[in-house]
Design an enzyme around this catalytic site. Sequence first.
Site, mmCIF file in Angstrom:
data_model
loop_
_atom_site.group_PDB
_atom_site.id
_atom_site.type_symbol
_atom_site.label_atom_id
_atom_site.label_comp_id
_atom_site.label_asym_id
_atom_site.label_seq_id
_atom_site.Cartn_x
_atom_site.Cartn_y
_atom_site.Cartn_z
ATOM 1 N N SER A 58 0.866 -1.169 0.000
ATOM 2 C CA SER A 58 0.000 0.000 0.000
ATOM 3 C C SER A 58 0.899 1.214 0.000
ATOM 4 O O SER A 58 1.961 1.203 0.627
ATOM 5 C CB SER A 58 -0.900 0.040 1.243
ATOM 6 O OG SER A 58 -1.896 -0.940 1.156
ATOM 7 N N GLU A 65 -0.801 18.848 -5.939
ATOM 8 C CA GLU A 65 -2.066 18.807 -6.671
ATOM 9 C C GLU A 65 -3.041 17.755 -6.146
ATOM 10 O O GLU A 65 -4.113 17.608 -6.685
ATOM 11 C CB GLU A 65 -1.797 18.539 -8.160
ATOM 12 C CG GLU A 65 -0.977 19.599 -8.848
ATOM 13 C CD GLU A 65 0.533 19.512 -8.584
ATOM 14 O OE1 GLU A 65 1.256 20.413 -9.019
ATOM 15 O OE2 GLU A 65 0.992 18.536 -7.939
ATOM 16 N N SER A 66 -2.704 16.978 -5.146
ATOM 17 C CA SER A 66 -3.525 15.987 -4.454
ATOM 18 C C SER A 66 -2.721 14.729 -4.166
ATOM 19 O O SER A 66 -1.814 14.772 -3.358
ATOM 20 C CB SER A 66 -4.841 15.669 -5.151
ATOM 21 O OG SER A 66 -5.694 15.018 -4.217
ATOM 22 N N HIS A 71 -2.996 0.057 -3.723
ATOM 23 C CA HIS A 71 -3.060 -1.149 -2.900
ATOM 24 C C HIS A 71 -2.887 -2.296 -3.894
ATOM 25 O O HIS A 71 -3.576 -2.324 -4.922
ATOM 26 C CB HIS A 71 -4.404 -1.284 -2.182
ATOM 27 C CG HIS A 71 -4.683 -0.138 -1.267
ATOM 28 N ND1 HIS A 71 -4.125 -0.022 -0.019
ATOM 29 C CD2 HIS A 71 -5.453 0.946 -1.437
ATOM 30 C CE1 HIS A 71 -4.550 1.098 0.544
ATOM 31 N NE2 HIS A 71 -5.355 1.706 -0.303
ATOM 32 N N CYS A 86 -5.512 18.177 -9.328
ATOM 33 C CA CYS A 86 -6.216 19.403 -9.671
ATOM 34 C C CYS A 86 -5.277 20.310 -10.453
ATOM 35 O O CYS A 86 -4.127 19.942 -10.728
ATOM 36 C CB CYS A 86 -6.728 20.090 -8.405
ATOM 37 S SG CYS A 86 -5.413 20.538 -7.250
#
Length: 118
Positions: A58, A65-66, A71, A86
């Site tokens: 994981s 930008e995020s 996983h 974004c």
Amino acid sequence: MVDGKQVAGRHLIIDLMGARHLTDEDRIQQAFRDCVKACGATLLHIHTHVFEPNGGVSGVAVLAESHISTHTWPERDYAAFDVFMCGDAQPIKAVAILKEAFEAAEVRVTEILRGEGA
């Protein structure tokens, strides 16, 4: 702005089936870096964790930008990636990079426009 719609960002849900190298933490981290560069994003931090005994990984790459997250289920040759960006970043460019990095036999992509109209 996407197709004339005001959105906060684009969120791709990417499923890799028949994938390989899903226990390779270094490969996953490099795939994150390659995606960030290709998409025109800004990497802030990468964190991954390997699970025992199956070796699934994981991880998250935190971006200005995020994020990109994953996983993996090596016992099922399956990996789930989320690519949410974004601004001017182009998350769709991550798809080909992930397909190649993990030699996926099949890739499914679902796009969600986040914050539409907000």
